[in-house]
Design a protein around this motif. Structure first.
Motif, short mmCIF file in Angstrom:
data_model
loop_
_atom_site.label_atom_id
_atom_site.label_comp_id
_atom_site.label_asym_id
_atom_site.label_seq_id
_atom_site.Cartn_x
_atom_site.Cartn_y
_atom_site.Cartn_z
N ALA A 36 0.83 -1.20 0.00
CA ALA A 36 0.00 0.00 0.00
C ALA A 36 0.87 1.26 0.00
CB ALA A 36 -0.95 -0.02 1.19
N ALA A 37 1.54 1.50 -1.08
CA ALA A 37 2.33 2.72 -1.30
C ALA A 37 3.30 3.02 -0.16
CB ALA A 37 1.40 3.91 -1.54
N GLY A 38 3.90 1.97 0.42
CA GLY A 38 4.84 2.15 1.51
C GLY A 38 4.19 2.48 2.84
N LEU A 39 2.85 2.51 2.88
CA LEU A 39 2.12 2.83 4.11
C LEU A 39 1.77 1.58 4.91
CD1 LEU A 39 -0.29 5.44 2.51
CD2 LEU A 39 1.76 5.90 3.86
N GLY A 40 1.98 0.42 4.31
CA GLY A 40 1.68 -0.85 4.95
C GLY A 40 1.41 -1.91 3.90
N THR A 41 0.82 -3.01 4.34
CA THR A 41 0.50 -4.10 3.42
C THR A 41 -0.94 -4.55 3.58
OG1 THR A 41 1.27 -5.77 4.99
CG2 THR A 41 2.88 -5.00 3.36
N VAL A 42 -1.46 -5.09 2.50
CA VAL A 42 -2.80 -5.68 2.49
C VAL A 42 -2.62 -7.12 2.03
CG1 VAL A 42 -5.14 -5.52 1.57
CG2 VAL A 42 -3.78 -3.44 1.86
N THR A 43 -2.94 -8.08 2.89
CA THR A 43 -2.81 -9.49 2.56
C THR A 43 -4.18 -10.13 2.58
OG1 THR A 43 -0.59 -9.58 3.52
CG2 THR A 43 -1.74 -11.68 3.24
N LYS A 60 -13.19 -19.30 4.68
CA LYS A 60 -12.69 -17.99 5.10
C LYS A 60 -12.12 -17.20 3.92
CE LYS A 60 -11.14 -19.50 9.70
NZ LYS A 60 -9.93 -19.63 10.54
N HIS A 61 -12.44 -15.92 3.92
CA HIS A 61 -11.85 -14.94 3.01
C HIS A 61 -11.53 -13.72 3.87
CE1 HIS A 61 -12.89 -16.90 -0.84
NE2 HIS A 61 -13.87 -17.41 -0.12
N ILE A 62 -10.26 -13.61 4.31
CA ILE A 62 -9.89 -12.58 5.28
C ILE A 62 -8.84 -11.65 4.69
CG2 ILE A 62 -9.01 -12.12 7.60
CD1 ILE A 62 -10.02 -14.88 8.43
N VAL A 63 -9.09 -10.35 4.84
CA VAL A 63 -8.15 -9.32 4.41
C VAL A 63 -7.46 -8.79 5.66
CG1 VAL A 63 -7.87 -7.11 3.23
CG2 VAL A 63 -9.63 -8.72 2.45
N HIS A 64 -6.13 -8.92 5.69
CA HIS A 64 -5.31 -8.46 6.82
C HIS A 64 -4.61 -7.18 6.38
CE1 HIS A 64 -5.71 -12.52 8.62
NE2 HIS A 64 -5.65 -12.90 7.36
N ILE A 65 -4.92 -6.08 7.04
CA ILE A 65 -4.34 -4.79 6.69
C ILE A 65 -3.42 -4.37 7.83
CG2 ILE A 65 -4.86 -2.38 6.13
CD1 ILE A 65 -7.80 -3.56 5.48
N THR A 66 -2.15 -4.18 7.52
CA THR A 66 -1.16 -3.76 8.50
C THR A 66 -0.64 -2.41 8.05
OG1 THR A 66 -0.56 -6.06 8.96
CG2 THR A 66 1.00 -4.35 9.67
N LEU A 67 -0.92 -1.38 8.85
CA LEU A 67 -0.51 -0.02 8.50
C LEU A 67 0.54 0.49 9.46
CD1 LEU A 67 -4.08 1.43 7.86
CD2 LEU A 67 -2.42 0.66 6.15
N ASN A 68 1.31 1.46 9.00
CA ASN A 68 2.32 2.08 9.85
C ASN A 68 1.65 2.62 11.11
OD1 ASN A 68 4.14 1.54 7.80
ND2 ASN A 68 4.05 3.59 6.93
N GLY A 69 2.38 2.66 12.19
CA GLY A 69 1.84 3.16 13.45
C GLY A 69 1.16 2.10 14.28
N GLY A 70 1.33 0.83 13.91
CA GLY A 70 0.76 -0.24 14.71
C GLY A 70 -0.72 -0.48 14.53
N ILE A 71 -1.28 -0.07 13.41
CA ILE A 71 -2.70 -0.28 13.15
C ILE A 71 -2.87 -1.58 12.37
CG2 ILE A 71 -4.75 0.62 11.98
CD1 ILE A 71 -3.46 3.43 12.35
N GLN A 72 -3.71 -2.47 12.91
CA GLN A 72 -4.00 -3.74 12.24
C GLN A 72 -5.51 -3.86 12.09
OE1 GLN A 72 -2.00 -7.21 13.42
NE2 GLN A 72 -0.02 -6.23 13.32
N ILE A 82 -19.70 -8.02 5.79
CA ILE A 82 -18.33 -8.15 6.29
C ILE A 82 -18.35 -8.05 7.82
CG2 ILE A 82 -17.21 -7.23 4.22
CD1 ILE A 82 -16.83 -4.57 5.75
N ASN A 83 -17.36 -8.67 8.46
CA ASN A 83 -17.06 -8.46 9.88
C ASN A 83 -15.69 -7.80 9.94
OD1 ASN A 83 -18.54 -11.58 10.42
ND2 ASN A 83 -19.36 -9.73 11.32
N LEU A 84 -15.45 -7.05 11.00
CA LEU A 84 -14.24 -6.25 11.07
C LEU A 84 -13.65 -6.30 12.47
CD1 LEU A 84 -12.70 -3.94 9.43
CD2 LEU A 84 -14.20 -2.38 10.62
N ARG A 85 -12.32 -6.36 12.53
CA ARG A 85 -11.60 -6.26 13.80
C ARG A 85 -10.49 -5.23 13.61
NH1 ARG A 85 -9.75 -11.29 14.44
NH2 ARG A 85 -11.44 -11.92 15.82
N ILE A 86 -10.45 -4.23 14.48
CA ILE A 86 -9.40 -3.21 14.44
C ILE A 86 -8.60 -3.31 15.72
CG2 ILE A 86 -8.86 -0.75 14.30
CD1 ILE A 86 -11.63 -0.38 12.96
N THR A 87 -7.27 -3.40 15.59
CA THR A 87 -6.38 -3.43 16.74
C THR A 87 -5.42 -2.25 16.62
OG1 THR A 87 -6.52 -5.85 16.74
CG2 THR A 87 -4.74 -4.84 18.03
N MET A 88 -5.47 -1.36 17.62
CA MET A 88 -4.61 -0.18 17.61
C MET A 88 -4.62 0.45 18.99
SD MET A 88 -7.11 2.54 15.62
CE MET A 88 -6.12 3.98 15.93
#
Length: 122
Positions: A36-43, A60-72, A82-88
């Motif tokens: 993601a343009a050096g801002l993190g990854t989307v798996t 299961k079809h899960i999108v894992h988004i890891t962003l700078n600053g410890g946001i998952q 969709i269901n969503l889990r945010i960890t930050m």
């Protein structure tokens, strides 16, 4: 979107009629990883714990988004929702659909949140 995405937009839709897109361009039509343009990854894969264990019998079809600053962010894609889990950690001025992270559940009611930010996503 948001300031931490530097003007970019990441969207994750349900399986039936949604897609995964970056700046409105489709990405990850199948399992894999996107930078993601050096801002993190989307798996995108079939690995991870579900928010709703009742859905465990489904594929299961899960999108894992890891962003700078410890946001998952994990997005579980189902046929029509969709269901969503945010960890930050808390951020200054943080507010949104789930509240403002100030430790006071009394000001996180639906009416209080709408009074602060309206009906849309900030």
């Amino acid at each position: 979107g948001g300031a931490f995405l530097h003007g970019h937009t990441l969207k994750v839709g349900c399986m039936e009629n949604g897609q995964i897109s970056w700046d409105n361009a489709p990405i990850l039509g199948s399992f894999g990883t996107f930078d993601a343009a050096g801002l993190g990854t989307v798996t995108y894969n079939d690995q991870g714990d579900l928010v709703d264990a009742a859905m465990g019998h489904l594929e299961k079809h899960i999108v894992h988004i890891t962003l700078n600053g410890g946001i998952q962010i994990e997005v579980m894609r189902w046929s029509n929702h969709i269901n969503l889990r945010i960890t930050m950690s808390a951020r200054p001025g943080q507010d949104g659909h789930c509240g403002n992270f100030n430790g006071n559940p009394g000001d996180d009611t639906q009416d209080a949140i709408r009074a602060r930010i309206g009906l849309g996503v900030p």
